[in-house]
Motif scaffolding. Structure first.
Motif, PDB file in Angstrom:
ATOM      1  N   ASN A  49       7.565  60.068  64.254  1.00  0.00           N
ATOM      2  CA  ASN A  49       7.257  60.806  65.062  1.00  0.00           C
ATOM      3  C   ASN A  49       5.626  59.190  64.885  1.00  0.00           C
ATOM      4  OD1 ASN A  49       8.806  62.466  65.527  1.00  0.00           O
ATOM      5  ND2 ASN A  49       7.428  64.184  64.505  1.00  0.00           N
ATOM      6  N   LEU A  50       5.816  58.328  64.711  1.00  0.00           N
ATOM      7  CA  LEU A  50       4.169  57.421  63.911  1.00  0.00           C
ATOM      8  C   LEU A  50       4.984  56.479  65.303  1.00  0.00           C
ATOM      9  CD1 LEU A  50       4.153  56.660  60.516  1.00  0.00           C
ATOM     10  CD2 LEU A  50       2.977  58.401  61.724  1.00  0.00           C
ATOM     11  N   PRO A  51       3.880  55.567  65.968  1.00  0.00           N
ATOM     12  CA  PRO A  51       4.266  54.363  66.202  1.00  0.00           C
ATOM     13  C   PRO A  51       4.567  53.226  65.921  1.00  0.00           C
ATOM     14  CG  PRO A  51       1.818  55.112  66.612  1.00  0.00           C
ATOM     15  CD  PRO A  51       2.709  56.098  65.444  1.00  0.00           C
ATOM     16  N   ASP A  52       5.087  52.096  66.228  1.00  0.00           N
ATOM     17  CA  ASP A  52       5.222  51.300  65.739  1.00  0.00           C
ATOM     18  C   ASP A  52       4.539  50.761  64.700  1.00  0.00           C
ATOM     19  OD1 ASP A  52       8.208  51.338  66.092  1.00  0.00           O
ATOM     20  OD2 ASP A  52       8.247  49.821  68.387  1.00  0.00           O
ATOM     21  N   GLY A  53       4.461  49.966  64.175  1.00  0.00           N
ATOM     22  CA  GLY A  53       4.145  49.404  63.314  1.00  0.00           C
ATOM     23  C   GLY A  53       4.060  48.901  61.853  1.00  0.00           C
ATOM     24  N   THR A  54       2.817  48.198  60.879  1.00  0.00           N
ATOM     25  CA  THR A  54       3.741  47.833  59.515  1.00  0.00           C
ATOM     26  C   THR A  54       3.342  48.930  58.232  1.00  0.00           C
ATOM     27  OG1 THR A  54       3.033  45.913  60.347  1.00  0.00           O
ATOM     28  CG2 THR A  54       3.912  45.862  58.224  1.00  0.00           C
ATOM     29  N   PHE A  55       3.984  49.040  57.634  1.00  0.00           N
ATOM     30  CA  PHE A  55       4.121  49.924  56.499  1.00  0.00           C
ATOM     31  C   PHE A  55       3.693  48.898  54.849  1.00  0.00           C
ATOM     32  CE2 PHE A  55       6.181  52.644  59.312  1.00  0.00           C
ATOM     33  CZ  PHE A  55       6.326  53.857  59.017  1.00  0.00           C
ATOM     34  N   TYR A  56       2.434  49.222  54.618  1.00  0.00           N
ATOM     35  CA  TYR A  56       2.345  49.250  52.842  1.00  0.00           C
ATOM     36  C   TYR A  56       2.766  49.920  51.915  1.00  0.00           C
ATOM     37  CZ  TYR A  56       0.554  45.805  56.074  1.00  0.00           C
ATOM     38  OH  TYR A  56      -0.389  44.637  57.164  1.00  0.00           O
ATOM     39  N   MET A  57       3.417  48.957  50.857  1.00  0.00           N
ATOM     40  CA  MET A  57       3.266  50.469  49.590  1.00  0.00           C
ATOM     41  C   MET A  57       3.121  48.966  48.391  1.00  0.00           C
ATOM     42  SD  MET A  57       6.816  52.085  49.641  1.00  0.00           S
ATOM     43  CE  MET A  57       7.798  51.505  50.349  1.00  0.00           C
ATOM     44  N   GLU A  58       2.598  49.072  47.425  1.00  0.00           N
ATOM     45  CA  GLU A  58       2.468  48.085  46.112  1.00  0.00           C
ATOM     46  C   GLU A  58       4.467  47.960  45.604  1.00  0.00           C
ATOM     47  OE1 GLU A  58      -0.028  48.860  42.504  1.00  0.00           O
ATOM     48  OE2 GLU A  58       1.687  50.724  42.860  1.00  0.00           O
ATOM     49  N   GLU A  59       3.747  46.352  45.739  1.00  0.00           N
ATOM     50  CA  GLU A  59       5.085  45.657  45.002  1.00  0.00           C
ATOM     51  C   GLU A  59       6.126  46.563  43.812  1.00  0.00           C
ATOM     52  OE1 GLU A  59       5.185  41.233  46.893  1.00  0.00           O
ATOM     53  OE2 GLU A  59       3.976  41.690  45.935  1.00  0.00           O
ATOM     54  N   GLU A  60       5.372  46.309  42.802  1.00  0.00           N
ATOM     55  CA  GLU A  60       5.817  46.855  41.849  1.00  0.00           C
ATOM     56  C   GLU A  60       6.610  48.214  42.378  1.00  0.00           C
ATOM     57  OE1 GLU A  60       3.089  47.257  39.042  1.00  0.00           O
ATOM     58  OE2 GLU A  60       2.393  44.789  38.625  1.00  0.00           O
ATOM     59  N   ALA A  61       6.242  49.039  42.896  1.00  0.00           N
ATOM     60  CA  ALA A  61       6.667  50.322  43.132  1.00  0.00           C
ATOM     61  C   ALA A  61       8.478  50.383  43.440  1.00  0.00           C
ATOM     62  CB  ALA A  61       6.171  50.939  44.807  1.00  0.00           C
ATOM     63  N   ASP A  62       8.731  48.631  43.632  1.00  0.00           N
ATOM     64  CA  ASP A  62       9.993  48.726  44.281  1.00  0.00           C
ATOM     65  C   ASP A  62      10.844  49.514  45.372  1.00  0.00           C
ATOM     66  OD1 ASP A  62      12.684  47.416  43.520  1.00  0.00           O
ATOM     67  OD2 ASP A  62      13.142  48.339  41.633  1.00  0.00           O
ATOM     68  N   GLU A  63       9.915  49.732  45.995  1.00  0.00           N
ATOM     69  CA  GLU A  63      10.844  50.659  47.490  1.00  0.00           C
ATOM     70  C   GLU A  63      10.560  51.951  47.528  1.00  0.00           C
ATOM     71  OE1 GLU A  63      13.795  48.019  49.491  1.00  0.00           O
ATOM     72  OE2 GLU A  63      12.792  46.269  49.092  1.00  0.00           O
ATOM     73  N   THR A  64       9.767  52.130  46.602  1.00  0.00           N
ATOM     74  CA  THR A  64       9.735  53.727  46.577  1.00  0.00           C
ATOM     75  C   THR A  64       8.520  53.967  46.434  1.00  0.00           C
ATOM     76  OG1 THR A  64      11.509  53.691  45.170  1.00  0.00           O
ATOM     77  CG2 THR A  64      10.153  55.639  44.806  1.00  0.00           C
ATOM     78  N   TYR A  65       8.108  55.076  47.728  1.00  0.00           N
ATOM     79  CA  TYR A  65       7.323  55.022  47.959  1.00  0.00           C
ATOM     80  C   TYR A  65       5.850  56.896  46.895  1.00  0.00           C
ATOM     81  CZ  TYR A  65       8.610  59.886  48.659  1.00  0.00           C
ATOM     82  OH  TYR A  65       8.727  61.310  48.968  1.00  0.00           O
ATOM     83  N   SER A  66       7.658  56.785  45.748  1.00  0.00           N
ATOM     84  CA  SER A  66       6.146  58.009  45.303  1.00  0.00           C
ATOM     85  C   SER A  66       6.025  56.949  43.383  1.00  0.00           C
ATOM     86  CB  SER A  66       7.371  58.745  44.691  1.00  0.00           C
ATOM     87  OG  SER A  66       8.789  58.384  44.278  1.00  0.00           O
ATOM     88  N   PHE A  67       6.534  55.548  43.599  1.00  0.00           N
ATOM     89  CA  PHE A  67       5.679  55.365  43.405  1.00  0.00           C
ATOM     90  C   PHE A  67       4.288  54.297  43.406  1.00  0.00           C
ATOM     91  CE2 PHE A  67      10.519  54.600  40.960  1.00  0.00           C
ATOM     92  CZ  PHE A  67      10.845  56.128  40.531  1.00  0.00           C
ATOM     93  N   SER A  68       4.313  54.334  44.573  1.00  0.00           N
ATOM     94  CA  SER A  68       3.051  53.190  45.191  1.00  0.00           C
ATOM     95  C   SER A  68       2.379  53.859  44.632  1.00  0.00           C
ATOM     96  CB  SER A  68       3.660  53.397  46.999  1.00  0.00           C
ATOM     97  OG  SER A  68       2.683  52.013  47.311  1.00  0.00           O
ATOM     98  N   SER A  69       0.854  52.947  44.179  1.00  0.00           N
ATOM     99  CA  SER A  69      -0.200  53.031  44.625  1.00  0.00           C
ATOM    100  C   SER A  69      -0.913  52.647  44.683  1.00  0.00           C
ATOM    101  CB  SER A  69      -0.669  53.719  42.149  1.00  0.00           C
ATOM    102  OG  SER A  69      -1.593  54.537  42.351  1.00  0.00           O
TER     103      SER A  69
END
Lengths: 349, 230
Positions: A49-69
């Motif tokens: 439902n979000l418009p087109d854009g860019t998401f940012y996560m921690e690099e160390e999260a290894d593409e897993t949002y729950s590990f990102s902080s």
């Protein structure tokens, strides 16, 4: 076109059989496509439902949002570069409703965001699917690990994540309930981004487009890939079906084609006749399939994840017609090869 | 200059390494506006000669000229245009399109021949030709509902509707009884005279020679006799 239609009228059974098979395959394709879209919505409407854009996560999260902080400093850095950036966190947990029933939800907390509802402390806004399951505004929901219950303030439509209803809570409550003082994800919509031509790069942060981010959701890409493969197979089968059916019809008509060629009818006109038949059969079958799949969408049980737009139906129909055209054309190579002499020597048609 | 001539036409078929010469240097000039019959025993090469003349298969060697145009050196599209506009065909079997009515068979031929007639004029011409072959009352019938004689009369009508200059007929009466055969031959004779159509016809039925102007007899791929009857 007239000749194509005349032949179809004289051979109703033959063309009705082909039309019925195309109808069944296209209906199955539309239904599976609807289910794929439905499951996709069910899995990730919160993100879709979000418009087109860019998401940012921690690099160390290894593409897993729950590990990102994202630390305070990182949030600050992002906000300085992109003042309209939104931050949010997602936690999969359960709650106990007023009837002591446990329910799994995706808790979402967002800051500075117009994309998600703003919630007062002590309240929760739930996806409407939970309202259908008996939860009402004013109900209190609890969790064994919380000190205080949350009160249901309202319901919102189509906000789901990982096949669970979204539960929007205040960022302060989120921090208290899940013992964290950071946010997991930053989002910058293209429409409000500074230098929107290129996503801003931040040190130690990984950037994702909407579709890239969707693929980081566990099971999302595997689920979609399986269903999309079924749709692709059905499209290929329909193309082969056209090729085989027209091949069989053409073999039976080689005598007529030979005689028509002998009297001077252009090979191109014979191809046009075949294409016209393919087009008529496809359009009738696709219209029927589209109407039935839309009716199915209206009548399907509320809990069934099914989502099929007219645009998606139109796109699939166009692919069907293109594939049918290719299939029929491949089978029509025999028309080009047939020699008038073969037909004359063959005897009466 | 003659309308249609063939010079030193040869046709060889290869069966593996064995080559068989079916036509061994044929020279023919068709008398304009007359009916020429090709006769001879089975295997004499008469049907092969007719189909080569009509541009339905190629000659191995030789020249075929129609209105001073060299057919043997034409590209297939040019040859198709000649077949569609200048030639007419009647086969041993009627070979009508099963899903078109009698009237539509003729309309298709006019369309194929890229007729310059208006739609109204085409309808008038179709009616006139169907009346000529006595099939107007059956104009809405489909081929499966026609008798053998009726089908062949429609085939004749289809062959002449676009006013061809040359009509090729390959045993046009072979599938008909003697009464119907004579009817069809009288029709071809009348049309040839009225419309000044040059006809080349293959027949093995000697009774049909009563209706032709010129006879060419073949044996073993060669012309052995040529006579003008009338």
């Amino acid at each position: 076109m007239k000749m194509a239609w005349k032949e179809m009228k004289k051979n109703k059974l033959r063309y009705t059989i082909l039309g019925s098979i195309v109808f069944l395959i296209s209906l199955l394709t539309f239904i599976i496509s609807g289910l794929a879209n439905g499951l996709s919505q069910d899995n990730a409407s919160l993100i879709k439902n979000l418009p087109d854009g860019t998401f940012y996560m921690e690099e160390e999260a290894d593409e897993t949002y729950s590990f990102s902080s994202l630390s305070e400093e990182q949030q600050q850095e992002i906000t300085e570069a992109q003042p309209e950036a939104a931050f949010f966190s997602i936690q999969m947990r359960n709650f106990i409703d007023t009837s002591d029933k446990q329910r799994s939800v995706a808790y979402v907390a967002a800051t500075n965001s117009s994309y998600y509802p703003q919630v007062n402390s002590g309240e929760v806004i739930l996806d409407a699917s939970l309202e259908e399951e008996g939860i009402a505004v004013g109900d209190e929901i609890t969790n064994e690990q919380w000190d205080q219950p949350l009160t249901v303030a309202e319901f919102v439509n189509h906000e789901k994540f990982s096949h669970s209803a979204a539960a929007f809570i205040n960022p302060d409550d989120f921090q208290a309930l899940f013992h964290t003082d950071t946010m997991q994800i930053a989002f910058v919509a293209d429409s409000v981004a500074q230098n929107s031509n290129e996503a801003t790069a931040f040190e130690e942060l990984q950037a994702f487009s909407n579709s890239e981010f969707l693929n980081t959701i566990p099971s999302y890409s595997a689920e979609q890939l399986s269903l999309n493969m079924i749709v692709i197979f059905l499209l290929v089968i329909s193309g082969m079906l056209f090729a085989i059916f027209f091949y069989m019809i053409n073999v039976q008509k080689l005598g007529i084609y030979g005689i028509l060629k002998a009297i001077g009818v252009k090979t191109g006109k014979l191809f046009q006749m075949m294409w016209a038949q393919m087009f008529i059969i496809s359009v009738i079958s696709l219209i029927l399939s589209a109407l039935i799949s839309q009716a199915f969408q209206l009548l399907a049980p509320g809990g069934m994840p099914f989502h099929l737009t007219w645009q998606a139906t139109g796109r699939l129909s166009l692919v069907f017609i293109i594939i049918g055209f290719i299939g029929a054309t491949l089978s029509g190579i025999q028309i080009k090869r047939v020699e008038p002499m073969q037909a004359i020597q063959q005897g009466e048609i | 200059m003659s309308l249609f001539t063939m010079k030193n036409v040869r046709k060889t078929f290869a069966h593996g390494e064995v080559k068989e010469e079916i036509l061994k240097g044929i020279d023919v000039t068709l008398p304009e506006g007359k009916i020429t019959a090709l006769t001879g025993a089975s295997g004499s090469g008469k049907s092969t000669l007719l189909t080569i003349a009509a541009g339905l298969q190629t000659a191995s060697d030789g020249q075929i000229s129609f209105e001073q145009q060299e057919l043997t050196s034409m590209r297939s599209e040019e040859l198709r245009q000649i077949r569609a506009k200048q030639f007419g065909f009647i086969f041993q079997f009627a070979h009508l399109v099963p899903f078109l009515t009698v009237e539509e068979q003729l309309a298709l031929m006019l369309e194929t021949a890229e007729s310059s007639l208006s739609k109204q004029e085409q309808k008038k011409e179709i009616r006139q030709v169907l009346e000529l072959v006595d099939m107007w009352k059956r104009k809405n019938a489909y081929p499966p509902s026609l008798s053998g004689g009726e089908k062949q009369r429609v085939a004749v009508a289809r062959a002449i509707i676009h006013s061809p200059k040359v009509l090729f007929a390959d045993e046009p009466t072979a599938s008909l009884d003697s009464k119907r055969s004579q009817e069809v031959m009288r029709l071809i004779q009348r049309l040839s005279k009225e419309r000044h159509i040059t006809v080349l016809m293959v027949t093995h039925d000697m009774d049909m020679l009563d209706y032709v102007d010129h006879v060419i007899e073949m044996r073993d791929g060669k012309i052995i006799q040529e006579d003008s009857i009338h």
